[in-house]
Design a protein around this motif. Sequence first.
Motif, PDB file in Angstrom:
ATOM      1  N   ASP A   1       0.820  -1.295  -0.013  1.00  7.27           N
ATOM      2  CA  ASP A   1       0.034   0.063  -0.110  1.00  7.27           C
ATOM      3  C   ASP A   1       1.018   1.330  -0.040  1.00  7.27           C
ATOM      4  O   ASP A   1       1.397   1.535   1.105  1.00  7.27           O
ATOM      5  CB  ASP A   1      -1.033  -0.078   1.353  1.00  7.27           C
ATOM      6  CG  ASP A   1      -1.948   1.163   1.348  1.00  7.27           C
ATOM      7  OD1 ASP A   1      -1.720   2.112   0.697  1.00  7.27           O
ATOM      8  OD2 ASP A   1      -2.535   1.289   2.324  1.00  7.27           O
ATOM      9  N   LEU A   2       1.149   2.085  -1.149  1.00  3.53           N
ATOM     10  CA  LEU A   2       1.774   3.080  -1.497  1.00  3.53           C
ATOM     11  C   LEU A   2       1.122   4.470  -0.979  1.00  3.53           C
ATOM     12  O   LEU A   2       1.646   5.461  -1.729  1.00  3.53           O
ATOM     13  CB  LEU A   2       2.522   2.767  -2.655  1.00  3.53           C
ATOM     14  CG  LEU A   2       3.249   1.796  -3.299  1.00  3.53           C
ATOM     15  CD1 LEU A   2       3.506   1.860  -4.619  1.00  3.53           C
ATOM     16  CD2 LEU A   2       4.340   1.523  -2.382  1.00  3.53           C
ATOM     17  N   SER A   3       0.259   4.435  -0.161  1.00  2.00           N
ATOM     18  CA  SER A   3      -0.575   5.681   0.153  1.00  2.00           C
ATOM     19  C   SER A   3       0.311   6.652   0.671  1.00  2.00           C
ATOM     20  O   SER A   3       0.392   7.857   0.238  1.00  2.00           O
ATOM     21  CB  SER A   3      -1.579   5.421   1.120  1.00  2.00           C
ATOM     22  OG  SER A   3      -2.489   4.767   0.639  1.00  2.00           O
ATOM     23  N   TYR A   4       1.400   6.262   1.329  1.00  2.00           N
ATOM     24  CA  TYR A   4       2.405   7.535   1.706  1.00  2.00           C
ATOM     25  C   TYR A   4       3.778   6.951   1.203  1.00  2.00           C
ATOM     26  O   TYR A   4       4.892   7.269   1.877  1.00  2.00           O
ATOM     27  CB  TYR A   4       2.388   7.186   3.343  1.00  2.00           C
ATOM     28  CG  TYR A   4       1.166   7.701   3.908  1.00  2.00           C
ATOM     29  CD1 TYR A   4       1.006   9.216   4.230  1.00  2.00           C
ATOM     30  CD2 TYR A   4       0.135   7.017   4.324  1.00  2.00           C
ATOM     31  CE1 TYR A   4      -0.142   9.499   4.756  1.00  2.00           C
ATOM     32  CE2 TYR A   4      -1.051   7.487   4.870  1.00  2.00           C
ATOM     33  CZ  TYR A   4      -1.227   8.664   5.101  1.00  2.00           C
ATOM     34  OH  TYR A   4      -2.415   9.170   5.652  1.00  2.00           O
ATOM     35  N   GLY A   5       3.845   6.699  -0.044  1.00  2.00           N
ATOM     36  CA  GLY A   5       5.292   6.368  -0.646  1.00  2.00           C
ATOM     37  C   GLY A   5       6.109   5.315  -0.082  1.00  2.00           C
ATOM     38  O   GLY A   5       5.391   4.403   0.514  1.00  2.00           O
ATOM     39  N   ILE A   6       7.199   5.148  -0.447  1.00  2.00           N
ATOM     40  CA  ILE A   6       8.202   4.288   0.152  1.00  2.00           C
ATOM     41  C   ILE A   6       9.698   4.584  -0.172  1.00  2.00           C
ATOM     42  O   ILE A   6      10.056   5.415  -0.900  1.00  2.00           O
ATOM     43  CB  ILE A   6       7.935   2.945  -0.898  1.00  2.00           C
ATOM     44  CG1 ILE A   6       8.775   1.820  -0.657  1.00  2.00           C
ATOM     45  CG2 ILE A   6       8.371   3.191  -2.553  1.00  2.00           C
ATOM     46  CD1 ILE A   6       8.775   0.537  -1.182  1.00  2.00           C
ATOM     47  N   GLY A   7      10.322   4.371   1.016  1.00  2.00           N
ATOM     48  CA  GLY A   7      11.651   4.424   1.099  1.00  2.00           C
ATOM     49  C   GLY A   7      12.225   3.275   1.155  1.00  2.00           C
ATOM     50  O   GLY A   7      11.610   2.086   1.463  1.00  2.00           O
ATOM     51  N   GLY A   8      13.922   3.125   0.970  1.00  2.00           N
ATOM     52  CA  GLY A   8      14.389   1.806   1.062  1.00  2.00           C
ATOM     53  C   GLY A   8      14.286   1.219   2.123  1.00  2.00           C
ATOM     54  O   GLY A   8      14.093  -0.149   2.166  1.00  2.00           O
ATOM     55  N   ASP A   9      14.355   1.686   3.588  1.00  2.00           N
ATOM     56  CA  ASP A   9      14.287   1.127   4.723  1.00  2.00           C
ATOM     57  C   ASP A   9      12.634   0.664   4.990  1.00  2.00           C
ATOM     58  O   ASP A   9      12.572  -0.080   6.009  1.00  2.00           O
ATOM     59  CB  ASP A   9      14.809   1.949   5.774  1.00  2.00           C
ATOM     60  CG  ASP A   9      14.207   3.366   5.867  1.00  2.00           C
ATOM     61  OD1 ASP A   9      13.264   3.691   4.856  1.00  2.00           O
ATOM     62  OD2 ASP A   9      14.414   4.085   6.810  1.00  2.00           O
ATOM     63  N   MET A  10      11.897   1.193   4.304  1.00  2.00           N
ATOM     64  CA  MET A  10      10.359   1.097   5.030  1.00  2.00           C
ATOM     65  C   MET A  10       9.900  -0.291   4.591  1.00  2.00           C
ATOM     66  O   MET A  10       9.163  -0.992   5.489  1.00  2.00           O
ATOM     67  CB  MET A  10       9.395   1.950   4.372  1.00  2.00           C
ATOM     68  CG  MET A  10       9.907   3.524   4.844  1.00  2.00           C
ATOM     69  SD  MET A  10       9.062   4.810   3.856  1.00  2.00           S
ATOM     70  CE  MET A  10       7.136   4.554   4.273  1.00  2.00           C
ATOM     71  N   LEU A  11      10.466  -1.067   3.590  1.00  2.00           N
ATOM     72  CA  LEU A  11       9.690  -2.177   3.147  1.00  2.00           C
ATOM     73  C   LEU A  11      10.461  -3.232   4.157  1.00  2.00           C
ATOM     74  O   LEU A  11       9.360  -4.314   4.779  1.00  2.00           O
ATOM     75  CB  LEU A  11      10.354  -2.583   1.824  1.00  2.00           C
ATOM     76  CG  LEU A  11       9.934  -4.040   1.251  1.00  2.00           C
ATOM     77  CD1 LEU A  11       8.344  -4.224   1.253  1.00  2.00           C
ATOM     78  CD2 LEU A  11      10.674  -4.401  -0.057  1.00  2.00           C
ATOM     79  N   LEU A  12      11.632  -3.326   4.552  1.00  2.00           N
ATOM     80  CA  LEU A  12      12.066  -4.554   5.625  1.00  2.00           C
ATOM     81  C   LEU A  12      11.407  -4.213   6.712  1.00  2.00           C
ATOM     82  O   LEU A  12      10.985  -5.082   7.570  1.00  2.00           O
ATOM     83  CB  LEU A  12      13.647  -4.048   5.736  1.00  2.00           C
ATOM     84  CG  LEU A  12      14.251  -5.196   4.673  1.00  2.00           C
ATOM     85  CD1 LEU A  12      16.097  -4.754   4.951  1.00  2.00           C
ATOM     86  CD2 LEU A  12      14.048  -6.506   4.822  1.00  2.00           C
TER      87      LEU A  12
END
Length: 381
Positions: free
Chosen positions: A6-17
Amino acid sequence: MRLYLDLSYGIGGDMLLAALADAGLDLHPLAEIFRNAGLTAQLCAAPEMRSGISGKRLFLEQAGDQPLRTMPDIEALLDALPVSDAVRERSRAAFWRLAEAEAAVHGCEVDKIHFHEVGAVDTLADVVGAAWALETLGISEVRASAIPWFTGTVCCAHGELPLPAPAVVKLLDGKPVRPSSFTQEMVTPTGALLLDMLVDTYDDAGSAGPAGRLAASGLGYGARDSGGGLRVFLLEDDGAVRETVWVLESHIDHLSGEDLGRAFEGIFAAGALDVLALHGIMKKSRPAVALRVVCEDAHLTDVEAAFFRETLTLGIRRTRTERTALPRKEATMQTPWGEVRAKEYTLGGQTFIVPEDDDLAEMARRTGQSTAALRRLLMAK
């Protein structure tokens, strides 16, 4: 297992892990992988509360300043990691993709690129960690919502840049975006790289959100305060294969029945998965058919050419859509009248075997029974 982002608030490299850790993924083996490769970095996902919602945030502590790294430097680090070949090669391909995007933005050769912000160990952890996490969880498909567009500026090694950053725009090429009111960096270069590296399909106007049996969910926060984080949803794999196909359609009122039958043969020979004729009445009260053809990406050009050639139509409507296909395999059925070829598939934990129609037709000719009677007898077993 399938994964929805759910990319409602985007994505950074550290957020997925961080989000996958919140969903139950143990990151200790990943930290051990980096230690065994001689990288002095401490990796953990700690609980974090924002706006009354609990999630996790990734923390990676590394000793000393990080040097500017080129692709050979990155590849040497990848080669030292004790991971599977699949994880290593997926990570390598991702860094090459990033290098190509950076080279295109800065107008230089790929081997001249210094990664600056994305050359540090934390980006290596984000990219390798994502590939490792999907392998560890047995993720067979990744789907995501449309990507929020954002504006503003960001300061980096090259100075002040407009948002989205030029490299991000390159990495988002061809991906669905939607308007938003965000005026800060909602998709970082590493976040865009992860989307390019991992996501198989995105939501379109006809579908939104995860679909399937929900197994777990997680929320990952990044360093920026964006009002929300990255939500992930793990869905149990029901064995079905979800794939993108093309549907081609045209209304045909100028072919005889014989010509239409021959058109079926030519379109199938070009690689079509299915051809359907729906009968109706067109303009000037003419009897006609809506000829509908389904094909895969790889055969689109050939099938469309065959469609034009075989029907002499002047126009074809094209729709890109998805289909869900149950996995199947070839099998055989033993019958009192001999062996027949069949397809075997599983649905709801139950296995079914369906005889091939051509073999049934041959058996019907030999036995004097109808294919319908034979099919009923065999399917009742």
